[in-house]
Design an enzyme around this catalytic site. Structure first.
Site, mmCIF file in Angstrom:
data_model
loop_
_atom_site.group_PDB
_atom_site.id
_atom_site.type_symbol
_atom_site.label_atom_id
_atom_site.label_comp_id
_atom_site.label_asym_id
_atom_site.label_seq_id
_atom_site.Cartn_x
_atom_site.Cartn_y
_atom_site.Cartn_z
ATOM 1 N N ARG A 1 -14.796 -6.461 0.977
ATOM 2 C CA ARG A 1 -13.340 -6.370 0.817
ATOM 3 C C ARG A 1 -12.700 -7.674 1.284
ATOM 4 N NH1 ARG A 1 -10.544 -1.573 0.661
ATOM 5 N NH2 ARG A 1 -8.772 -2.963 0.204
ATOM 6 N N ASP B 1 -16.273 9.243 -3.074
ATOM 7 C CA ASP B 1 -15.073 9.027 -2.260
ATOM 8 C C ASP B 1 -14.720 10.354 -1.605
ATOM 9 O OD1 ASP B 1 -12.825 7.900 -1.122
ATOM 10 O OD2 ASP B 1 -11.676 7.748 -2.980
ATOM 11 N N GLN C 1 -9.824 -2.627 -4.161
ATOM 12 C CA GLN C 1 -11.090 -1.998 -3.802
ATOM 13 C C GLN C 1 -12.132 -2.210 -4.886
ATOM 14 O OE1 GLN C 1 -12.109 0.060 -0.941
ATOM 15 N NE2 GLN C 1 -14.047 -0.431 -1.963
ATOM 16 N N HIS D 1 -6.536 1.684 -7.341
ATOM 17 C CA HIS D 1 -6.879 0.917 -6.141
ATOM 18 C C HIS D 1 -7.612 -0.352 -6.599
ATOM 19 C CE1 HIS D 1 -7.556 -0.095 -2.120
ATOM 20 N NE2 HIS D 1 -8.174 0.973 -1.660
ATOM 21 N N CYS E 1 -16.154 3.984 -0.745
ATOM 22 C CA CYS E 1 -15.088 3.044 -0.390
ATOM 23 C C CYS E 1 -14.593 3.217 1.039
ATOM 24 C CB CYS E 1 -13.938 3.147 -1.392
ATOM 25 S SG CYS E 1 -13.266 4.799 -1.577
ATOM 26 N N ARG F 1 0.881 -1.177 0.000
ATOM 27 C CA ARG F 1 0.000 0.000 0.000
ATOM 28 C C ARG F 1 0.911 1.217 0.000
ATOM 29 N NH1 ARG F 1 -5.440 1.314 1.392
ATOM 30 N NH2 ARG F 1 -5.670 3.230 2.598
#
Length: 309
Positions: free
Chosen positions: A294, A226, A134, A131, A266, A104
């Site tokens: 997830r 987001d 996600q 991402h 998200c 990450r």
């Protein structure tokens, strides 16, 4: 490892995305039924976190445990990379110890350098361009809720960031229509948009970028947003909050979509900014189903990339 597969972008699962979504569904059903499924018994995942995380860390760590494996949380201060060891050397060393690496990162270039020098699969847990983990979970959630993806319309409202970029690629791959309603100057990455549109020509998807959020959400099956200020953008907070105010997902904007449209975010959410409490907590929100998924999507990714399931 000969023939190792990395997940750095949605493009890396272009030919396997539907299969991954199906695998996520199978794994979720087995988990809910209490059936053990441990294809990663005896395997380990190194997880490098340059950015703070809730969902990515917990879903990968719990996912590895449930699949029979083990995950190691590593921050830059835990590694010699925080004291000057190169990313390349870190990749070479970790490859001797673990069966996969999840990274990450702040920068895509660092993820790519790690993958180039690793002999085990590298999974992109987030970078400044994409991402993918996600969005695999998001598409799984939409498929689970709406029954199909092809021909559906997703309206993304807000900053054309890494999530928006991966949503464009994912939507194109599965034949879903998408509108990204973003303020001028904050549109999605032009190169990624061009890649997504090339794929869309093959799948029958339509992809648009529009400045008007009300027009953008018209006829949408899914309304997605987001945060306006991502990690590393704190100095831009005041200007971003001013520019993005008309892009708030609120009850009025939701009414412009289909009556039965679902709402996604998200997370983490800045309530009262990009989304209002009555929407995120309302009956059309599937935000927390999305968050749960997830875990199931990450388990599918881990099983596929680390065990070849």
């Amino acid at each position: 490892m000969a023939g190792k597969r990395d997940l750095l972008s949605m493009l890396d699962v272009e030919d396997d995305l539907v299969g991954l979504l199906e695998l996520a569904g199978t794994i979720k059903n087995r988990t809910k039924a209490g059936e053990p499924y441990e294809p990663l018994r005896g395997r380990s995942l190194a997880m490098i976190f340059e950015k703070a995380s809730t969902r990515t860390r917990v879903s990968f760590e719990v996912g590895m445990t449930q699949l029979g494996g083990h995950a190691l949380f590593l921050s830059p201060t835990d590694l010699q990379i925080g004291r000057g060891e190169t990313i390349a050397d870190t990749a070479r060393v970790l490859s001797r110890y673990v069966d996969g690496i999840m990274y990450r990162a702040f920068r895509r270039e660092n993820v790519e350098e790690l993958a180039r020098n690793s002999t085990v699969p590298v999974i992109n847990g987030l970078d400044d361009r994409e991402h993918p983990c996600q969005i695999i979970a998001d598409l799984f959630t939409i498929r689970e809720r709406l029954g199909k993806l092809k021909g559906r319309k997703l309206a993304y409202v807000g900053d054309g960031n890494n999530v928006c970029n991966s949503l464009l690629l994912g939507s194109a791959i599965v034949g879903m229509h998408m509108v990204a309603a973003c303020p001028p100057g904050y549109q999605p990455d032009a190169e990624i948009l061009a890649q997504a549109r090339r794929i869309a020509k093959e799948t029958g998807s339509s992809l648009e970028v529009a400045p008007d959020p009300t027009e953008g959400v018209h006829g949408a099956d899914v309304l997605y947003t987001d945060v306006w200020v991502s990690m590393g953008q704190e100095k831009e907070r005041e200007e971003r909050e001013r520019l993005f105010r008309p892009y708030q997902v609120n009850r009025a904007l939701l009414r412009a979509a289909k009556p039965d449209a679902v709402v996604m975010h998200c997370l983490p959410a800045h309530r009262g900014l990009e989304i209002t409490d009555d929407v995120i907590d309302g009956p059309q929100s599937i935000v927390f189903d999305q968050a749960e998924n997830r875990l199931h999507a990450q388990k599918a990714i881990l099983a596929r990339f680390l065990a070849g399931v």
